[in-house]
Every structure is written in structure tokens, then in C-alpha cells.
Design a protein around this motif. Structure first.
Motif, PDB file in Angstrom:
ATOM      1  N   GLU A 156      -9.668 -17.366 -10.573  1.00 11.66           N
ATOM      2  CA  GLU A 156      -8.734 -18.337 -11.147  1.00 11.66           C
ATOM      3  C   GLU A 156      -9.509 -19.508 -11.724  1.00 11.66           C
ATOM      4  OE1 GLU A 156      -4.713 -20.869  -9.961  1.00 11.66           O
ATOM      5  OE2 GLU A 156      -5.890 -19.882  -8.390  1.00 11.66           O
ATOM      6  N   THR A 157      -9.178 -19.853 -12.976  1.00 11.25           N
ATOM      7  CA  THR A 157      -9.730 -21.038 -13.631  1.00 11.25           C
ATOM      8  C   THR A 157      -8.567 -21.900 -14.096  1.00 11.25           C
ATOM      9  OG1 THR A 157      -9.773 -20.088 -15.863  1.00 11.25           O
ATOM     10  CG2 THR A 157     -11.679 -19.629 -14.440  1.00 11.25           C
ATOM     11  N   SER A 158      -8.871 -22.954 -14.807  1.00 21.62           N
ATOM     12  CA  SER A 158      -7.796 -23.820 -15.302  1.00 21.62           C
ATOM     13  C   SER A 158      -6.969 -23.148 -16.393  1.00 21.62           C
ATOM     14  CB  SER A 158      -8.378 -25.132 -15.837  1.00 21.62           C
ATOM     15  OG  SER A 158      -9.261 -24.864 -16.910  1.00 21.62           O
ATOM     16  N   ARG A 159      -7.504 -22.106 -17.050  1.00 30.67           N
ATOM     17  CA  ARG A 159      -6.795 -21.444 -18.147  1.00 30.67           C
ATOM     18  C   ARG A 159      -6.177 -20.103 -17.766  1.00 30.67           C
ATOM     19  NH1 ARG A 159      -7.840 -22.848 -23.392  1.00 30.67           N
ATOM     20  NH2 ARG A 159      -5.940 -21.665 -23.659  1.00 30.67           N
ATOM     21  N   TYR A 160      -6.730 -19.394 -16.807  1.00 30.97           N
ATOM     22  CA  TYR A 160      -6.219 -18.055 -16.510  1.00 30.97           C
ATOM     23  C   TYR A 160      -6.429 -17.723 -15.031  1.00 30.97           C
ATOM     24  CZ  TYR A 160     -11.079 -16.487 -16.584  1.00 30.97           C
ATOM     25  OH  TYR A 160     -12.418 -16.329 -16.325  1.00 30.97           O
ATOM     26  N   LEU A 161      -5.690 -16.698 -14.596  1.00 32.85           N
ATOM     27  CA  LEU A 161      -5.869 -16.100 -13.281  1.00 32.85           C
ATOM     28  C   LEU A 161      -5.809 -14.593 -13.474  1.00 32.85           C
ATOM     29  CD1 LEU A 161      -4.236 -17.026  -9.914  1.00 32.85           C
ATOM     30  CD2 LEU A 161      -4.196 -14.686 -10.690  1.00 32.85           C
ATOM     31  N   TRP A 162      -6.827 -13.886 -13.036  1.00 29.01           N
ATOM     32  CA  TRP A 162      -6.755 -12.429 -13.081  1.00 29.01           C
ATOM     33  C   TRP A 162      -7.095 -11.873 -11.716  1.00 29.01           C
ATOM     34  CZ3 TRP A 162     -10.700  -8.978 -12.239  1.00 29.01           C
ATOM     35  CH2 TRP A 162     -12.011  -9.452 -12.364  1.00 29.01           C
ATOM     36  N   ARG A 163      -6.484 -10.727 -11.436  1.00 25.29           N
ATOM     37  CA  ARG A 163      -6.615 -10.104 -10.121  1.00 25.29           C
ATOM     38  C   ARG A 163      -6.664  -8.591 -10.285  1.00 25.29           C
ATOM     39  NH1 ARG A 163      -4.663 -11.592  -4.533  1.00 25.29           N
ATOM     40  NH2 ARG A 163      -4.171  -9.660  -3.467  1.00 25.29           N
ATOM     41  N   GLY A 164      -7.562  -7.969  -9.547  1.00 26.60           N
ATOM     42  CA  GLY A 164      -7.663  -6.519  -9.526  1.00 26.60           C
ATOM     43  C   GLY A 164      -7.532  -6.017  -8.094  1.00 26.60           C
ATOM     44  N   GLU A 165      -6.823  -4.897  -7.916  1.00 20.16           N
ATOM     45  CA  GLU A 165      -6.607  -4.325  -6.585  1.00 20.16           C
ATOM     46  C   GLU A 165      -6.817  -2.811  -6.639  1.00 20.16           C
ATOM     47  OE1 GLU A 165      -2.791  -5.151  -4.907  1.00 20.16           O
ATOM     48  OE2 GLU A 165      -2.903  -7.288  -5.319  1.00 20.16           O
ATOM     49  N   PHE A 166      -7.322  -2.278  -5.551  1.00 25.46           N
ATOM     50  CA  PHE A 166      -7.379  -0.836  -5.365  1.00 25.46           C
ATOM     51  C   PHE A 166      -6.852  -0.544  -3.964  1.00 25.46           C
ATOM     52  CE2 PHE A 166      -9.424   3.055  -3.850  1.00 25.46           C
ATOM     53  CZ  PHE A 166      -9.007   3.929  -4.836  1.00 25.46           C
ATOM     54  N   MET A 167      -5.881   0.366  -3.861  1.00 28.20           N
ATOM     55  CA  MET A 167      -5.226   0.617  -2.581  1.00 28.20           C
ATOM     56  C   MET A 167      -5.020   2.107  -2.359  1.00 28.20           C
ATOM     57  SD  MET A 167      -1.752  -1.088  -1.083  1.00 28.20           S
ATOM     58  CE  MET A 167      -2.612  -2.612  -0.790  1.00 28.20           C
ATOM     59  N   SER A 168      -5.108   2.506  -1.087  1.00 34.73           N
ATOM     60  CA  SER A 168      -4.804   3.872  -0.683  1.00 34.73           C
ATOM     61  C   SER A 168      -3.631   3.840   0.291  1.00 34.73           C
ATOM     62  CB  SER A 168      -6.029   4.497  -0.008  1.00 34.73           C
ATOM     63  OG  SER A 168      -5.721   5.792   0.452  1.00 34.73           O
ATOM     64  N   ARG A 169      -2.659   4.760   0.086  1.00 35.00           N
ATOM     65  CA  ARG A 169      -1.488   4.841   0.970  1.00 35.00           C
ATOM     66  C   ARG A 169      -1.570   6.111   1.804  1.00 35.00           C
ATOM     67  NH1 ARG A 169       4.103   4.175  -1.760  1.00 35.00           N
ATOM     68  NH2 ARG A 169       3.511   6.178  -2.619  1.00 35.00           N
ATOM     69  N   PHE A 170      -1.490   5.945   3.114  1.00 31.11           N
ATOM     70  CA  PHE A 170      -1.458   7.068   4.039  1.00 31.11           C
ATOM     71  C   PHE A 170      -0.024   7.258   4.529  1.00 31.11           C
ATOM     72  CE2 PHE A 170      -5.670   5.333   4.017  1.00 31.11           C
ATOM     73  CZ  PHE A 170      -6.479   6.448   3.936  1.00 31.11           C
ATOM     74  N   ASN A 171       0.446   8.482   4.623  1.00 31.14           N
ATOM     75  CA  ASN A 171       1.860   8.799   4.878  1.00 31.14           C
ATOM     76  C   ASN A 171       2.748   8.066   3.866  1.00 31.14           C
ATOM     77  OD1 ASN A 171       1.178  10.330   7.181  1.00 31.14           O
ATOM     78  ND2 ASN A 171       1.254   8.510   8.467  1.00 31.14           N
ATOM     79  N   PRO A 172       2.513   8.257   2.557  1.00 34.44           N
ATOM     80  CA  PRO A 172       3.292   7.513   1.559  1.00 34.44           C
ATOM     81  C   PRO A 172       4.793   7.748   1.719  1.00 34.44           C
ATOM     82  CG  PRO A 172       2.145   9.372   0.544  1.00 34.44           C
ATOM     83  CD  PRO A 172       1.642   9.262   1.946  1.00 34.44           C
ATOM     84  N   GLU A 173       5.552   6.673   1.474  1.00 33.72           N
ATOM     85  CA  GLU A 173       7.014   6.695   1.620  1.00 33.72           C
ATOM     86  C   GLU A 173       7.429   7.097   3.028  1.00 33.72           C
ATOM     87  OE1 GLU A 173       8.584   5.517  -0.913  1.00 33.72           O
ATOM     88  OE2 GLU A 173       6.852   5.577  -2.248  1.00 33.72           O
ATOM     89  N   HIS A 174       6.579   6.844   4.008  1.00 35.11           N
ATOM     90  CA  HIS A 174       6.863   7.153   5.421  1.00 35.11           C
ATOM     91  C   HIS A 174       7.095   8.645   5.646  1.00 35.11           C
ATOM     92  CE1 HIS A 174       7.073   2.883   6.092  1.00 35.11           C
ATOM     93  NE2 HIS A 174       8.027   2.760   5.203  1.00 35.11           N
ATOM     94  N   ARG A 175       6.380   9.492   4.898  1.00 37.80           N
ATOM     95  CA  ARG A 175       6.495  10.945   5.047  1.00 37.80           C
ATOM     96  C   ARG A 175       5.222  11.497   5.671  1.00 37.80           C
ATOM     97  NH1 ARG A 175       7.374  12.828  -0.767  1.00 37.80           N
ATOM     98  NH2 ARG A 175       5.930  11.097  -1.063  1.00 37.80           N
ATOM     99  N   ALA A 176       5.384  12.257   6.737  1.00 35.81           N
ATOM    100  CA  ALA A 176       4.233  12.848   7.418  1.00 35.81           C
ATOM    101  C   ALA A 176       3.699  14.038   6.622  1.00 35.81           C
ATOM    102  CB  ALA A 176       4.630  13.291   8.825  1.00 35.81           C
ATOM    103  N   HIS A 177       2.442  14.349   6.820  1.00 39.78           N
ATOM    104  CA  HIS A 177       1.787  15.525   6.246  1.00 39.78           C
ATOM    105  C   HIS A 177       1.776  15.503   4.713  1.00 39.78           C
ATOM    106  CE1 HIS A 177       2.057  16.820  10.337  1.00 39.78           C
ATOM    107  NE2 HIS A 177       3.365  16.897  10.285  1.00 39.78           N
ATOM    108  N   VAL A 178       1.820  14.309   4.123  1.00 35.06           N
ATOM    109  CA  VAL A 178       1.695  14.180   2.671  1.00 35.06           C
ATOM    110  C   VAL A 178       0.314  13.590   2.394  1.00 35.06           C
ATOM    111  CG1 VAL A 178       2.590  13.046   0.605  1.00 35.06           C
ATOM    112  CG2 VAL A 178       4.168  13.860   2.371  1.00 35.06           C
ATOM    113  N   LYS A 179      -0.381  14.145   1.408  1.00 34.94           N
ATOM    114  CA  LYS A 179      -1.722  13.656   1.103  1.00 34.94           C
ATOM    115  C   LYS A 179      -1.670  12.189   0.691  1.00 34.94           C
ATOM    116  CE  LYS A 179      -3.729  18.031  -0.345  1.00 34.94           C
ATOM    117  NZ  LYS A 179      -4.338  18.781  -1.451  1.00 34.94           N
TER     118      LYS A 179
END
Length: 192
Positions: A156-179
Motif C-alpha cells: 500500500e502506498t499513497s496512490r494504490y493498494l494491491w494484494r495477491g493471495e494464493f489459497m488451498s481448500r481442503f474438503n471444499p464446500e464442506h464435502r468429504a473425499h473431494v480433492k
């Protein structure tokens, strides 16, 4: 929300609570026709703890607990007495002025238990508009809890804010046995 309580110079606690009333929706989800959702009320409470072990490191933990009540409706499926929760942990490092990096572990809002009422039609009167139903009451139980693990970088500077994220979801959507699945997000906020 209650004010932040500062126990020590580097330890803060915040408590929140209240009630959310939703018209024809339950926990932000609505339906129509046979699956029409009734009005609902969710009573919730939560807390957040923030601790700075050293000047450049910030640790945060938050927990949410809620109970949702819905009246019995005329739809084919009704849900009620829902108990939900979610939590998040965040470790953030202040690299330089305006530059941050961090690691997150979260579990999004999850219904821990509740009740479902199914109204299944099984016959119709030949001489009138009467439909006969079987009412089945079930206890809901979760299949799995979703865990999201991610890293992020923000500048973050006085002119802009940028953000990058990388995320992994385990049991996506609360479903078991899903990659596990993965997502990458990049955002820019420019001031002019």
C-alpha cells in the motif's frame, strides 16, 4: 460490537454479538417454489483476539457461533434449529512501511447441526384438490469441515493498494473425499 479490551499493551480482545433477521432467506440462502425459504432469525456471538509478540508480527484469531430459527412453512423442505460456526487464524509480518505478508488458516461458516422437515406427497384425492403428504423429520449432521490455508502479500502506498493471495481448500464446500482445490486472487485499488 463491544469495544476492544486491551488486557496488555500488545494483547487486544473484541466481542461481537447480535441478531440478523432475513426475509425469505436462511444464512444468506433463499429459494422459490417448493423449496421456498421462510423468514429466519440468526442469533450470533463471536470474539477476536489480537496479539503482537514483536513489533513487526501480528497474530489474530477469531471465532463465530450462531443459532438460526425458522418458522415451519408449507414448502416441501424446511430446515430449522441450525447451529453454525466458523473460525480464522492470521499471522501477519510487516516487511516495510505499507508492505505486509501473511499466512491464514480459516474454516468458513459451517452448519454443525440442525433439523430438516420433508413433506413428501404420496397421493391426491380424485374428487378434490387435496394432496396427502408424509412428514419426515431428520436430524442434520455435517459431512466434513472445510479448511482453507493461504498466503498473501499486500503493498500500500499513497496512490494504490494491491494484494495477491494464493489459497488451498481442503474438503471444499464442506464435502468429504473431494480433492482440494486452489485459487489465486490479485487485486488493485488505485486512488486518483
Amino acid at each position: 460490537a463491544l469495544p476492544i479490551y486491551q488486557i496488555y499493551q500488545d494483547l487486544n480482545i473484541r466481542f461481537i454479538g447480535g441478531m440478523i433477521g432475513e426475509k425469505e432467506a436462511t444464512l444468506g440462502i433463499n429459494g422459490s417454489g417448493a423449496f421456498e425459504t421462510e423468514n429466519s432469525r440468526t442469533y450470533f456471538m463471536g470474539s477476536m483476539v489480537e496479539y503482537k509478540p514483536v513489533s513487526k508480527v501480528s497474530l489474530k484469531a477469531a471465532y463465530y457461533y450462531g443459532r438460526t430459527e425458522t418458522p415451519k412453512g408449507d414448502g416441501l423442505i424446511g430446515i430449522g434449529d441450525l447451529i453454525s460456526d466458523g473460525f480464522a487464524f492470521d499471522a501477519q509480518y510487516d516487511i516495510d512501511q505499507g508492505k505486509l505478508a501473511g499466512i491464514q488458516l480459516t474454516s468458513p461458516l459451517k452448519i454443525k447441526k440442525g433439523k430438516a422437515n420433508l413433506r413428501l406427497p404420496y397421493a391426491r384425492d380424485m374428487y378434490s384438490d387435496t394432496v396427502y403428504y408424509n412428514n419426515i423429520n431428520l436430524n442434520l449432521k455435517p459431512e466434513a469441515r472445510e479448511y482453507d490455508i493461504g498466503i498473501y502479500y499486500q503493498n500500500e502506498t499513497s496512490r494504490y493498494l494491491w494484494r495477491g493471495e494464493f489459497m488451498s481448500r481442503f474438503n471444499p464446500e464442506h464435502r468429504a473425499h473431494v480433492k482440494p482445490d486452489y485459487r489465486a486472487i490479485w487485486g488493485l485499488d488505485w486512488k486518483f
